[in-house]
Motif scaffolding. Structure first.
Motif, PDB file in Angstrom:
ATOM      1  N   UNK A 233      60.677  38.397  48.004  1.00  0.00           N
ATOM      2  CA  UNK A 233      60.214  39.149  46.847  1.00  0.00           C
ATOM      3  C   UNK A 233      58.704  39.362  46.957  1.00  0.00           C
ATOM      4  N   UNK A 234      58.249  40.454  46.391  1.00  0.00           N
ATOM      5  CA  UNK A 234      56.846  40.820  46.422  1.00  0.00           C
ATOM      6  C   UNK A 234      56.435  41.191  45.008  1.00  0.00           C
ATOM      7  N   UNK A 235      55.360  40.553  44.530  1.00  0.00           N
ATOM      8  CA  UNK A 235      54.955  40.717  43.138  1.00  0.00           C
ATOM      9  C   UNK A 235      53.516  41.214  43.029  1.00  0.00           C
ATOM     10  N   UNK A 236      53.279  42.027  42.023  1.00  0.00           N
ATOM     11  CA  UNK A 236      51.937  42.391  41.598  1.00  0.00           C
ATOM     12  C   UNK A 236      51.544  41.443  40.480  1.00  0.00           C
ATOM     13  N   UNK A 237      50.408  40.759  40.639  1.00  0.00           N
ATOM     14  CA  UNK A 237      49.965  39.791  39.632  1.00  0.00           C
ATOM     15  C   UNK A 237      48.543  40.100  39.176  1.00  0.00           C
ATOM     16  N   UNK A 238      48.237  39.660  37.950  1.00  0.00           N
ATOM     17  CA  UNK A 238      46.878  39.707  37.427  1.00  0.00           C
ATOM     18  C   UNK A 238      46.122  38.482  37.909  1.00  0.00           C
ATOM     19  N   UNK A 239      44.940  38.668  38.455  1.00  0.00           N
ATOM     20  CA  UNK A 239      44.197  37.552  39.038  1.00  0.00           C
ATOM     21  C   UNK A 239      43.773  36.527  37.993  1.00  0.00           C
ATOM     22  N   UNK A 240      43.281  36.976  36.854  1.00  0.00           N
ATOM     23  CA  UNK A 240      42.758  36.053  35.842  1.00  0.00           C
ATOM     24  C   UNK A 240      43.851  35.174  35.259  1.00  0.00           C
ATOM     25  N   UNK A 241      44.996  35.769  34.941  1.00  0.00           N
ATOM     26  CA  UNK A 241      46.070  35.020  34.277  1.00  0.00           C
ATOM     27  C   UNK A 241      47.129  34.528  35.252  1.00  0.00           C
ATOM     28  N   UNK A 242      47.160  35.098  36.450  1.00  0.00           N
ATOM     29  CA  UNK A 242      48.183  34.814  37.461  1.00  0.00           C
ATOM     30  C   UNK A 242      49.584  35.205  36.974  1.00  0.00           C
ATOM     31  N   UNK A 243      49.653  36.094  36.000  1.00  0.00           N
ATOM     32  CA  UNK A 243      50.943  36.537  35.481  1.00  0.00           C
ATOM     33  C   UNK A 243      51.484  37.691  36.331  1.00  0.00           C
ATOM     34  N   UNK A 520      41.335  38.351  52.239  1.00  0.00           N
ATOM     35  CA  UNK A 520      41.257  39.737  51.775  1.00  0.00           C
ATOM     36  C   UNK A 520      40.144  39.875  50.749  1.00  0.00           C
ATOM     37  N   UNK A 521      39.239  40.798  50.996  1.00  0.00           N
ATOM     38  CA  UNK A 521      38.066  40.993  50.140  1.00  0.00           C
ATOM     39  C   UNK A 521      38.290  42.123  49.144  1.00  0.00           C
ATOM     40  N   UNK A 522      37.796  41.923  47.929  1.00  0.00           N
ATOM     41  CA  UNK A 522      37.735  43.015  46.947  1.00  0.00           C
ATOM     42  C   UNK A 522      36.559  43.926  47.303  1.00  0.00           C
ATOM     43  N   UNK A 523      36.735  45.224  47.110  1.00  0.00           N
ATOM     44  CA  UNK A 523      35.674  46.174  47.449  1.00  0.00           C
ATOM     45  C   UNK A 523      34.531  46.178  46.441  1.00  0.00           C
ATOM     46  N   UNK A 524      34.848  45.930  45.158  1.00  0.00           N
ATOM     47  CA  UNK A 524      33.868  46.148  44.091  1.00  0.00           C
ATOM     48  C   UNK A 524      33.526  44.877  43.319  1.00  0.00           C
ATOM     49  N   UNK A 525      33.876  43.725  43.850  1.00  0.00           N
ATOM     50  CA  UNK A 525      33.623  42.475  43.130  1.00  0.00           C
ATOM     51  C   UNK A 525      33.453  41.333  44.132  1.00  0.00           C
ATOM     52  N   UNK A 526      32.777  40.255  43.722  1.00  0.00           N
ATOM     53  CA  UNK A 526      32.602  39.108  44.618  1.00  0.00           C
ATOM     54  C   UNK A 526      33.861  38.237  44.626  1.00  0.00           C
ATOM     55  N   UNK A 527      34.974  38.814  45.043  1.00  0.00           N
ATOM     56  CA  UNK A 527      36.261  38.141  44.948  1.00  0.00           C
ATOM     57  C   UNK A 527      37.059  38.326  46.231  1.00  0.00           C
ATOM     58  N   UNK A 528      37.937  37.366  46.496  1.00  0.00           N
ATOM     59  CA  UNK A 528      38.819  37.431  47.661  1.00  0.00           C
ATOM     60  C   UNK A 528      40.056  36.599  47.362  1.00  0.00           C
ATOM     61  N   UNK A 529      41.099  36.810  48.134  1.00  0.00           N
ATOM     62  CA  UNK A 529      42.238  35.898  48.124  1.00  0.00           C
ATOM     63  C   UNK A 529      42.526  35.514  49.568  1.00  0.00           C
ATOM     64  N   UNK A 530      43.185  34.370  49.732  1.00  0.00           N
ATOM     65  CA  UNK A 530      43.545  33.910  51.069  1.00  0.00           C
ATOM     66  C   UNK A 530      44.690  32.911  50.970  1.00  0.00           C
ATOM     67  N   UNK A 531      45.343  32.690  52.099  1.00  0.00           N
ATOM     68  CA  UNK A 531      46.368  31.658  52.211  1.00  0.00           C
ATOM     69  C   UNK A 531      45.839  30.543  53.100  1.00  0.00           C
ATOM     70  N   UNK A 532      46.274  29.316  52.824  1.00  0.00           N
ATOM     71  CA  UNK A 532      45.818  28.194  53.624  1.00  0.00           C
ATOM     72  C   UNK A 532      46.841  27.084  53.689  1.00  0.00           C
ATOM     73  N   UNK A 533      46.859  26.387  54.825  1.00  0.00           N
ATOM     74  CA  UNK A 533      47.729  25.223  55.008  1.00  0.00           C
ATOM     75  C   UNK A 533      46.953  24.140  55.733  1.00  0.00           C
ATOM     76  N   UNK A 545      35.843  32.942  44.734  1.00  0.00           N
ATOM     77  CA  UNK A 545      34.684  33.624  44.163  1.00  0.00           C
ATOM     78  C   UNK A 545      33.527  33.493  45.139  1.00  0.00           C
ATOM     79  N   UNK A 546      33.047  34.625  45.640  1.00  0.00           N
ATOM     80  CA  UNK A 546      32.001  34.603  46.654  1.00  0.00           C
ATOM     81  C   UNK A 546      30.669  34.110  46.114  1.00  0.00           C
ATOM     82  N   UNK A 547      30.434  34.220  44.806  1.00  0.00           N
ATOM     83  CA  UNK A 547      29.187  33.755  44.214  1.00  0.00           C
ATOM     84  C   UNK A 547      29.209  32.259  43.954  1.00  0.00           C
ATOM     85  N   UNK A 548      30.256  31.809  43.287  1.00  0.00           N
ATOM     86  CA  UNK A 548      30.320  30.386  42.916  1.00  0.00           C
ATOM     87  C   UNK A 548      30.879  29.520  44.032  1.00  0.00           C
ATOM     88  N   UNK A 549      31.493  30.165  45.038  1.00  0.00           N
ATOM     89  CA  UNK A 549      32.128  29.475  46.165  1.00  0.00           C
ATOM     90  C   UNK A 549      33.266  28.568  45.704  1.00  0.00           C
TER      91      UNK A 549
END
Length: 842
Positions: A233-243, A520-533, A545-549
């Protein structure tokens, strides 16, 4: 609570986990008989389907008395008076663990009707009630146990009268010839990890990244079931709420448009593909192009056109005979020639951008969408590395073409946000070797990729990773902060570094996982997502968050299953090699580790030239080896990428010389410094180039008691000539060396030419249709060792290529490895003999 069985006698189940009573009801009797003219009987209620896991959100434990009898009284038995016919089901469970392959019998005696399941498979049914245990007949189930946990579930049917008087006795008995087996019965929440945990469960899959504003992201999960079938399954989610805002159909592969939070994807139209866009905020879907002959594509930054390639085939020969046009023609890659096309959303036209018989790949489109970079790929078989790549710039408004560079070692090209600079990724020999950082006499490892910044106007080149040790995997140039983000092999981890072109400095991002992918970097904000193990967890999804790290966990689909596992502790251990080099590594402690005991050990090392990852999701699951009772040691020997150019260059034209020394020395130092390792019971395993290393090591040392080579190279010459990519891989591993100008390398470093020196029991594994390392590499070594009378086994995996991907075959392949090590490192041949019983001997 657990008990062990170490001789042939009964082991009583001393404790049972029990669910609450589950009321069941008689059906409405419409007729006295069914279609088979049978009357309804009470035992039919026992067939009521119950989800065993969901049936026990709250549970109790029942203890056996000194005779092993469990009285199944229950506090809510009185509640049955409120149910029609006063009947209920109850789920009872306990677990059986064995430390080795063995046979046993489970005996269950009960006053109740019941069904007995082992690992969710119905084994036996009892459809009678008795007043006392003495009147009940025991049910026996023969068990063949591998070293793993077996869940025993008993579904019993009780009534109001016997709900508080039911009794049960369960006993496990080892077979006479398996009296040495250690069998444990328990209700422990945690269990050892198995190959099934590697293959099954709910895990993250690839994602389409974060939206331009950073407000939305795509998250994908894949669930693999015990039969190997999968759902995704593939979902579109809101970053702030993760909904979750939207769920995509399984055939949709969305990607973000540029500059706005819209997704673009294709659906099958009447004859070709239709292209859609979806507004992530309003969820409004709109078709924006119809009937386009396109599969994969790149979207321009201004969202006004698509770039994609179409392939044309060099005509095939007629008849049954085929002329081979080039070495790469055998793999099927040579005849397909790709050209570049552009589809305009404005004019609704598809135009051809390139024409010819030379293949073309799109590298990048400038941020203003006015120019694009493309690369041509030409075969040049007479000159290493056997191809010629040329980078061009196309001005889209004028269609003017500018030839930028021709260099065989180029791999990627990217624009800076202002198109004033280019970033070129390739081997360190690129541009005459301006980025080389190796010793005199060495040849660079082509797989240790470097980065070169190029001034677009002057074409001045600046190597920026010459003294940067990590090896580059991929790159993104951020439109938001103008930094270059490199995904790299950083020793035995995969990490992300940001490069500031103005300060000419690197900064490692503070990410919480060892192995990072899909940054994956956002074009217009200091934000990214990534996967890690890591070594002790599967992939998890984070925002960053690229600013707050700061990283925030968004999804961890494997957590529930991970919490069930008693994982091994992983410890770093490095040593100084005889030449003064620090060789890094780490080891896994065996399940239920006791420092006062001696354990067998398995040594694992790299295949190809990439480091052994600190990974949980891995084809060679080191956690599973440890769960089977082994110390597992892995190291990063000479030749590994991610440790700097000089270190990785040790891979070239050596074929095991220094690498073998590192592995042998590291293994000996390890068991000398760790008293819990039995130095007489050390095994080794590797695959592909690692399989070559397995064979080569046995020609150099007798310290290993067992060895496993999967898809290993025994004869460098035949691999070079016969493997689909043998000659091209050798451009890195055997640079400038060929069988006619360096016979010493091709013979002396080939294990086949030293087969008479091999004394270690060797297991050769190979996919029957391996096109990378042909199966003949194992056949040659097997024949040699059989003629020499040496201990060797050869197992082919039918229908599999270089890696084993089929679910069922992968399980069988892993168990073959486990059984081989059990035979030689634990003196337990039973598993191997069960898998491969002795047949007619020559």
């Amino acid at each position: 609570m657990a008990l062990n069985l170490s001789a042939q006698h009964d082991i009583q189940v001393r404790q049972i986990k029990a669910s609450p009573l589950i009321p069941v009801y008689l059906p409405v009797i419409i007729d006295s008989t069914n279609v088979e003219k049978k009357k309804f009987e009470e035992k039919e209620l026992l067939k009521t389907a119950v989800n065993f896991k969901d049936a026990s959100p709250a549970f109790a434990y029942f203890d056996a008395d000194t005779a092993g009898v469990v009285e199944l009284s229950f506090a809510d038995a009185g509640n049955l008076t409120a149910t029609r016919n006063n009947k209920a089901l109850q789920v009872l469970s306990f677990d059986i663990d064995a430390d080795r392959y063995c046979k046993a019998t489970l005996s269950v005696t009960s006053t109740d009707m019941l069904e007995i399941y082992v690992n969710r498979q119905l084994e036996k049914t009892k459809d009678t009630h008795e007043d006392s245990l003495s009147k009940s007949k025991a049910i026996s189930i023969d068990l063949t146990l591998e070293p793993r946990r077996y869940e025993v579930v008993i579904k019993r049917l009780v009534g109001e009268k016997n709900a508080s008087e039911s009794k049960l006795k369960a006993v496990v008995v080892s077979a006479a010839d398996d009296s040495a087996a250690q069998i444990t019965v328990s209700v422990d929440a945690q269990r050892r990890m198995t190959i099934y945990d590697v293959l099954e469960g709910n895990r993250l899959s690839g994602n389409a990244g974060i939206s331009p504003s950073g407000k939305y992201f795509i998250c994908g999960n894949t669930t693999t079931f015990p039969d190997g079938k999968r759902t995704s399954n593939l979902e579109l989610r809101e970053t702030a709420s993760n909904k979750t805002a939207y769920r995509f159909p399984p055939e949709i592969a969305p990607r973000w448009m540029r500059g706005k939070d819209y997704l673009i994807y294709t659906r099958q139209g009447l004859t070709q593909k239709d292209i859609y866009q979806l507004d992530a905020k309003t969820l409004k879907e709109e078709i924006i192009a119809e009937d386009i002959a396109v599969n994969g594509f790149s979207l321009s930054p201004d969202n006004r056109f698509l770039c994609f390639t179409k392939s044309e085939e060099i005509p095939a020969d007629k008849g049954d005979l085929k002329r081979v046009l080039a070495p790469s023609d055998r793999s099927g890659a040579f005849r397909g020639r790709s050209s570049l096309y552009l589809y305009s959303f404005d004019t609704k036209t598809t135009q051809r951008l390139t024409f010819g018989h030379t293949s073309v790949s799109l590298e990048d489109v400038s941020f203003d969408s006015k120019k694009l970079l493309f690369m041509t790929h030409e075969s040049r078989i007479t000159e290493r590395p056997f191809s010629k790549l040329t980078l061009y710039e196309l001005d889209l408004p004028t269609r003017k073409v500018d030839t930028l560079f021709s260099d065989a070692f180029m791999r990627q090209a990217r624009y800076s946000p202002d198109a004033q600079q280019l970033l070129i990724i390739g081997g360190a020999e690129i541009f005459g070797g301006i980025g080389l950082n190796i010793k005199a006499g060495q040849t660079s490892n082509m797989y240790d990729h470097q980065a070169i910044l190029v001034d677009r106007k002057t074409l001045e080149k600046t190597p920026i990773t010459r003294t940067f040790n990590p090896a580059i995997s991929s790159v993104q140039w951020s439109a938001y902060d103008k930094q270059i983000y490199f995904s790299v092999e950083d020793k035995d981890r995969t990490q992300v570094y940001a490069y500031d072109p103005k300060k000419m400095s690197f900064k490692k991002l503070k990410l919480p996982e060892d192995m990072v992918r899909g940054f994956s970097l956002a074009e217009q904000a200091p934000a990214a997502i990534f996967q890690g193990e890591g070594t002790n967890n599967a992939f998890r999804l984070y925002s960053y968050n690229l600013r707050t790290e700061q990283s925030v966990l968004l999804s961890d689909p494997f957590k529930k299953q991970l919490d069930e596992l008693a994982l091994s502790r992983v410890v770093d251990w490095n040593f100084t090699a005889s030449d003064g080099t620090t060789i890094e590594g780490h080891y896994y402690l065996p399940h239920n580790f006791d420092s006062g005991k001696k354990y067998p050990m398995i040594v694992y090392y790299y295949g190809g030239t990439a480091p052994t990852p600190r990974a949980f999701e891995f084809s060679y699951p080191l956690q599973v080896y440890a769960a089977l009772g082994y110390v597992v040691y892995t190291l990063q020997p000479s030749g590994t990428t991610g440790y700097g150019q000089e270190f990785s260059a040790r891979h070239v034209n050596t074929w095991g010389i220094q690498t073998a020394d590192d592995i042998i020395q590291g293994t000996q130092l390890f068991y000398r410094e760790h008293a819990f390792v039995d130095s007489t019971k050390v095994g080794c395993i590797g695959a592909s180039y690692g399989g070559f290393m397995t064979q080569y090591l046995q020609t150099k040392t007798d310290i290993f008691a067992a060895a496993v080579s999967h898809a290993g190279i025994s004869n460098i010459t035949s691999y070079w000539g016969e493997g689909f990519w043998g000659f091209s891989y050798s451009a890195a591993a055997s640079a400038f060396s060929y069988p006619w100008n360096n016979r010493q390398l091709y013979t002396e470093q080939s294990p086949l030419f030293h087969a008479d020196k091999i004394n270690t029991p060797l297991l050769l594994l190979h996919g029957s249709v391996d096109t990378n390392v042909p199966i003949g590499e194992s056949i040659q070594m097997y024949n040699a060792l059989k003629i020499l009378g040496k201990p060797v086994e050869f197992i082919t995996v039918e229908g599999e290529n270089h890696g084993i991907s089929d679910y069922k075959k992968r399980i069988e392949w892993n168990k073959t490895i486990y059984a081989w090590f059990a035979k030689w490192l634990k003196d337990q041949p039973e598993w191997w003999e069960a898998l491969y019983p002795e047949r007619h001997k020559e």
